[in-house]
Design a protein around this motif. Structure first.
Motif, PDB file in Angstrom:
ATOM      1  N   SER A   1       0.853  -1.182   0.000  1.00  0.00           N
ATOM      2  CA  SER A   1       0.000   0.000   0.000  1.00  0.00           C
ATOM      3  C   SER A   1       0.892   1.235   0.000  1.00  0.00           C
ATOM      4  CB  SER A   1      -0.936   0.006   1.220  1.00  0.00           C
ATOM      5  OG  SER A   1      -0.192  -0.077   2.421  1.00  0.00           O
ATOM      6  N   ALA A   2       0.296   2.388  -0.279  1.00  0.00           N
ATOM      7  CA  ALA A   2       1.086   3.615  -0.360  1.00  0.00           C
ATOM      8  C   ALA A   2       1.748   3.934   0.970  1.00  0.00           C
ATOM      9  CB  ALA A   2       0.214   4.786  -0.808  1.00  0.00           C
ATOM     10  N   ASP A   3       1.026   3.702   2.059  1.00  0.00           N
ATOM     11  CA  ASP A   3       1.571   3.884   3.401  1.00  0.00           C
ATOM     12  C   ASP A   3       0.817   2.968   4.340  1.00  0.00           C
ATOM     13  OD1 ASP A   3      -0.866   5.258   4.150  1.00  0.00           O
ATOM     14  OD2 ASP A   3      -0.042   7.038   3.181  1.00  0.00           O
ATOM     15  N   ASP A   4       1.053   3.108   5.631  1.00  0.00           N
ATOM     16  CA  ASP A   4       0.472   2.172   6.596  1.00  0.00           C
ATOM     17  C   ASP A   4      -0.946   2.505   7.015  1.00  0.00           C
ATOM     18  OD1 ASP A   4       2.626   0.461   6.669  1.00  0.00           O
ATOM     19  OD2 ASP A   4       3.657   1.573   8.241  1.00  0.00           O
TER      20      ASP A   4
ATOM     21  N   GLY B   1      -1.243   4.916  12.880  1.00  0.00           N
ATOM     22  CA  GLY B   1      -1.145   6.345  12.617  1.00  0.00           C
ATOM     23  C   GLY B   1      -0.466   7.098  13.731  1.00  0.00           C
ATOM     24  N   ALA B   2       0.132   6.370  14.684  1.00  0.00           N
ATOM     25  CA  ALA B   2       0.777   7.019  15.831  1.00  0.00           C
ATOM     26  C   ALA B   2       2.232   7.350  15.564  1.00  0.00           C
ATOM     27  CB  ALA B   2       0.686   6.106  17.060  1.00  0.00           C
ATOM     28  N   LEU B   3       2.711   6.939  14.389  1.00  0.00           N
ATOM     29  CA  LEU B   3       4.121   7.141  14.084  1.00  0.00           C
ATOM     30  C   LEU B   3       4.289   7.228  12.587  1.00  0.00           C
ATOM     31  CD1 LEU B   3       6.995   7.102  15.461  1.00  0.00           C
ATOM     32  CD2 LEU B   3       7.066   4.674  14.841  1.00  0.00           C
ATOM     33  N   GLU B   4       5.134   8.144  12.134  1.00  0.00           N
ATOM     34  CA  GLU B   4       5.424   8.225  10.720  1.00  0.00           C
ATOM     35  C   GLU B   4       6.175   6.981  10.289  1.00  0.00           C
ATOM     36  OE1 GLU B   4       4.585  10.457   8.388  1.00  0.00           O
ATOM     37  OE2 GLU B   4       3.323  11.420   9.876  1.00  0.00           O
ATOM     38  N   PRO B   5       5.879   6.444   9.107  1.00  0.00           N
ATOM     39  CA  PRO B   5       6.613   5.259   8.627  1.00  0.00           C
ATOM     40  C   PRO B   5       8.109   5.546   8.629  1.00  0.00           C
ATOM     41  CG  PRO B   5       4.730   5.709   7.216  1.00  0.00           C
ATOM     42  CD  PRO B   5       4.858   6.881   8.145  1.00  0.00           C
ATOM     43  N   ASP B   6       8.894   4.538   9.077  1.00  0.00           N
ATOM     44  CA  ASP B   6      10.334   4.729   9.191  1.00  0.00           C
ATOM     45  C   ASP B   6      11.053   3.557   8.546  1.00  0.00           C
ATOM     46  OD1 ASP B   6      12.738   5.859   9.909  1.00  0.00           O
ATOM     47  OD2 ASP B   6      12.722   5.018  11.919  1.00  0.00           O
ATOM     48  N   GLU B   7      10.674   3.273   7.299  1.00  0.00           N
ATOM     49  CA  GLU B   7      11.294   2.153   6.604  1.00  0.00           C
ATOM     50  C   GLU B   7      12.755   2.442   6.292  1.00  0.00           C
ATOM     51  OE1 GLU B   7       8.868   3.953   5.461  1.00  0.00           O
ATOM     52  OE2 GLU B   7       7.088   2.763   4.959  1.00  0.00           O
ATOM     53  N   ASN B   8      13.120   3.729   6.284  1.00  0.00           N
ATOM     54  CA  ASN B   8      14.441   4.101   5.818  1.00  0.00           C
ATOM     55  C   ASN B   8      15.499   4.079   6.918  1.00  0.00           C
ATOM     56  OD1 ASN B   8      13.443   4.576   3.230  1.00  0.00           O
ATOM     57  ND2 ASN B   8      12.755   6.610   3.806  1.00  0.00           N
ATOM     58  N   GLY B   9      15.100   3.718   8.117  1.00  0.00           N
ATOM     59  CA  GLY B   9      16.069   3.754   9.213  1.00  0.00           C
ATOM     60  C   GLY B   9      17.243   2.833   8.981  1.00  0.00           C
TER      61      GLY B   9
ATOM     62  N   GLY C   1      12.825   1.107  -7.806  1.00  0.00           N
ATOM     63  CA  GLY C   1      13.288   1.276  -6.435  1.00  0.00           C
ATOM     64  C   GLY C   1      12.204   1.895  -5.572  1.00  0.00           C
ATOM     65  N   VAL C   2      12.078   1.403  -4.356  1.00  0.00           N
ATOM     66  CA  VAL C   2      11.021   1.879  -3.459  1.00  0.00           C
ATOM     67  C   VAL C   2      11.628   2.600  -2.265  1.00  0.00           C
ATOM     68  CG1 VAL C   2       9.368   0.110  -4.110  1.00  0.00           C
ATOM     69  CG2 VAL C   2      10.969  -0.343  -2.261  1.00  0.00           C
ATOM     70  N   ARG C   3      10.921   3.606  -1.763  1.00  0.00           N
ATOM     71  CA  ARG C   3      11.335   4.300  -0.551  1.00  0.00           C
ATOM     72  C   ARG C   3      10.353   4.066   0.582  1.00  0.00           C
ATOM     73  NH1 ARG C   3      13.240   9.709  -3.751  1.00  0.00           N
ATOM     74  NH2 ARG C   3      15.263   8.905  -4.425  1.00  0.00           N
ATOM     75  N   SER C   4       9.254   3.395   0.279  1.00  0.00           N
ATOM     76  CA  SER C   4       8.294   3.026   1.316  1.00  0.00           C
ATOM     77  C   SER C   4       7.628   1.728   0.888  1.00  0.00           C
ATOM     78  CB  SER C   4       7.241   4.118   1.517  1.00  0.00           C
ATOM     79  OG  SER C   4       6.459   4.272   0.355  1.00  0.00           O
ATOM     80  N   PHE C   5       7.157   0.971   1.873  1.00  0.00           N
ATOM     81  CA  PHE C   5       6.494  -0.299   1.591  1.00  0.00           C
ATOM     82  C   PHE C   5       5.376  -0.453   2.606  1.00  0.00           C
ATOM     83  CE2 PHE C   5       5.790  -4.615   0.482  1.00  0.00           C
ATOM     84  CZ  PHE C   5       6.403  -4.821  -0.749  1.00  0.00           C
ATOM     85  N   GLY C   6       4.214   0.163   2.292  1.00  0.00           N
ATOM     86  CA  GLY C   6       3.092   0.147   3.211  1.00  0.00           C
ATOM     87  C   GLY C   6       2.480  -1.231   3.361  1.00  0.00           C
ATOM     88  N   LEU C   7       1.990  -1.520   4.565  1.00  0.00           N
ATOM     89  CA  LEU C   7       1.387  -2.828   4.858  1.00  0.00           C
ATOM     90  C   LEU C   7       0.004  -2.674   5.479  1.00  0.00           C
ATOM     91  CD1 LEU C   7       4.522  -4.617   6.381  1.00  0.00           C
ATOM     92  CD2 LEU C   7       3.577  -4.946   4.088  1.00  0.00           C
ATOM     93  N   ALA C   8      -0.701  -1.603   5.109  1.00  0.00           N
ATOM     94  CA  ALA C   8      -2.020  -1.366   5.692  1.00  0.00           C
ATOM     95  C   ALA C   8      -3.006  -2.480   5.349  1.00  0.00           C
ATOM     96  CB  ALA C   8      -2.561  -0.017   5.222  1.00  0.00           C
ATOM     97  N   HIS C   9      -2.815  -3.137   4.210  1.00  0.00           N
ATOM     98  CA  HIS C   9      -3.742  -4.172   3.762  1.00  0.00           C
ATOM     99  C   HIS C   9      -3.494  -5.520   4.446  1.00  0.00           C
ATOM    100  CE1 HIS C   9      -0.070  -4.535   1.428  1.00  0.00           C
ATOM    101  NE2 HIS C   9      -0.376  -5.789   1.192  1.00  0.00           N
ATOM    102  N   VAL C  10      -2.429  -5.610   5.207  1.00  0.00           N
ATOM    103  CA  VAL C  10      -2.052  -6.868   5.854  1.00  0.00           C
ATOM    104  C   VAL C  10      -2.589  -6.880   7.282  1.00  0.00           C
ATOM    105  CG1 VAL C  10      -0.125  -8.341   6.548  1.00  0.00           C
ATOM    106  CG2 VAL C  10       0.022  -7.011   4.430  1.00  0.00           C
TER     107      VAL C  10
ATOM    108  N   SER D   1      11.644  -2.921  15.705  1.00  0.00           N
ATOM    109  CA  SER D   1      11.134  -2.848  14.333  1.00  0.00           C
ATOM    110  C   SER D   1       9.651  -3.211  14.273  1.00  0.00           C
ATOM    111  CB  SER D   1      11.936  -3.787  13.430  1.00  0.00           C
ATOM    112  OG  SER D   1      11.473  -3.738  12.092  1.00  0.00           O
ATOM    113  N   LEU D   2       9.268  -4.277  15.001  1.00  0.00           N
ATOM    114  CA  LEU D   2       7.864  -4.682  15.038  1.00  0.00           C
ATOM    115  C   LEU D   2       6.993  -3.576  15.603  1.00  0.00           C
ATOM    116  CD1 LEU D   2       5.534  -6.736  14.878  1.00  0.00           C
ATOM    117  CD2 LEU D   2       6.237  -7.555  17.145  1.00  0.00           C
ATOM    118  N   ARG D   3       7.429  -2.985  16.695  1.00  0.00           N
ATOM    119  CA  ARG D   3       6.604  -1.956  17.339  1.00  0.00           C
ATOM    120  C   ARG D   3       6.501  -0.694  16.491  1.00  0.00           C
ATOM    121  NH1 ARG D   3       8.395  -3.074  23.671  1.00  0.00           N
ATOM    122  NH2 ARG D   3       6.719  -4.600  24.051  1.00  0.00           N
ATOM    123  N   ARG D   4       7.553  -0.332  15.805  1.00  0.00           N
ATOM    124  CA  ARG D   4       7.475   0.832  14.919  1.00  0.00           C
ATOM    125  C   ARG D   4       6.487   0.555  13.784  1.00  0.00           C
ATOM    126  NH1 ARG D   4      11.215   4.879  15.764  1.00  0.00           N
ATOM    127  NH2 ARG D   4      10.583   5.769  13.773  1.00  0.00           N
ATOM    128  N   LEU D   5       6.486  -0.662  13.286  1.00  0.00           N
ATOM    129  CA  LEU D   5       5.566  -1.024  12.206  1.00  0.00           C
ATOM    130  C   LEU D   5       4.124  -0.975  12.705  1.00  0.00           C
ATOM    131  CD1 LEU D   5       6.186  -4.046   9.798  1.00  0.00           C
ATOM    132  CD2 LEU D   5       3.944  -3.060  10.226  1.00  0.00           C
TER     133      LEU D   5
END
Length: 340
Positions: free
Chosen positions: A109-112, A329-337, A262-271, A319-323
């Motif tokens: 998805s576009a984001d989480d 919606g409590a945290l901006e996606p941080d896939e790039n860390g 190349g991707v800079r985000s990998f949303g998983l809202a649908h999961v 990593s799990l908790r950030r995801l």
């Protein structure tokens, strides 16, 4: 005088212009030929049609989606049925009238918080997570997301670590060793025999950040691929997008690789949350001790004790908790860390 009573038989409905009787009967298209979608570009689908015999060459056909398919999406990797002009000659156009049942579908998805799923590739057997060991630095949180996506799609995962000539792979290999995820290490100008063996006779989709070396790998694996190679910005540490869409390429030794942008985000809202947890096999066993309704984000979560007992690494729990927090919606996606 009594007024006349009207009913529906007194009403004559005139059909609108251009209308025609609808029918549920659809043409069988018994003369359709089978094709494999290798590229998609603005409503046009490039399909490979195999020759009927050894002496008959394979044909590349450009096709459009038949109206009868409605909104059914078609992505690279789909196996389809084609009718019309399937000669492959310039300026000809066939029609895709049927999409065969898929064995798998890789989605994001576009984001989480955007639950609209975006199919990436169909019918892949293996997700090759390409990550550089340096320039740009590895991003484990992105790797974790892709592992969840592979689990959701029910396909195998392979970790491909590039640029080993710039950094040692030991730390990253140790981080994922408890998961049993196979890995292969490559370096600039080095042999790719091990990677070729893992790709042979399979449909593998390559996913990773821009600048990690996907296109370089593709050009080495398929000599006539001609994929453009990006360079990493020395200021941002990010690569420039060189591929705008996915493309499937046949390997000389058998099998296919599908190169993706190349991707800079990998949303998983649908999961589902359950699937996300299953994508962390080193942590999921510890959740059996969590209280009912545990979100795994609070102090009541049993995963902290699970990590303290040495069953999993702290970085994995973080990593799990950030995801999970990002999905809420409590945290901006941080896939790039990066690591560290």
């Amino acid at each position: 005088m009594r007024r006349r009573q009207y009913d529906e038989d007194d009403v004559r409905v005139r059909p609108g212009r251009g209308s025609r009787p609808r029918t549920r009967r659809r043409p069988a298209h018994e003369d359709a030929v089978q094709g494999f979608v290798v590229a998609v570009d603005r409503g046009r689908y490039t399909c490979l049609v195999r020759g009927a015999g050894r002496r008959d060459p394979d044909v590349t056909v450009t096709a459009m989606k038949a109206r009868e398919l409605g909104r059914k999406g078609i992505v690279v990797g789909d196996r389809v049925s084609l009718v019309g002009d399937v000669s492959g000659r310039p300026d000809t156009l066939a029609r895709i009238v049927r999409v065969e049942p898929r064995t798998s579908i890789l989605r994001r998805s576009a984001d989480d918080v955007d639950e609209v799923e975006r199919p990436i590739v169909a019918n892949a057997d293996q997700l090759v997570i390409v990550t550089a060991l340096a320039d740009p630095p590895p991003r484990p949180r992105m790797i974790d997301r892709m592992l969840v996506a592979a689990f959701d799609a029910e396909i195998d995962a392979l970790l491909c670590l590039t640029k080993a000539d710039l950094a040692d792979p030991g730390e990253l290999v140790a981080l994922y060793a408890p998961l049993g995820v196979p890995h292969v290490v490559t370096r600039k100008g080095g042999p790719l025999d091990e990677l070729r063996a893992l790709l042979a006779d399979r449909v593998s989709v390559l996913v990773g950040h821009s600048g990690v070396g996907k296109s370089t790998l593709v050009n080495a694996l398929v000599p006539n691929a001609g994929r453009a190679v990006s360079h990493v910005n020395p200021v941002t540490g990010r690569g420039r997008h060189t591929s705008s869409s996915a493309i499937a390429l046949e390997l000389p030794e058998g099998g296919w690789i599908i190169d993706t942008p190349g991707v800079r985000s990998f949303g998983l809202a649908h999961v589902s949350v359950e699937t996300v947890l299953a994508g962390f096999p080193d942590l999921i066993e510890g959740t059996v001790h969590c209280p009912k309704g545990c979100t795994h984000l609070g102090a009541e979560c049993a995963l902290d004790e699970w990590v303290r007992a040495g069953h999993a690494l702290p970085a994995r729990l973080e990593s799990l908790r950030r995801l999970l927090a990002s999905r809420e919606g409590a945290l901006e996606p941080d896939e790039n860390g990066p690591m560290g």
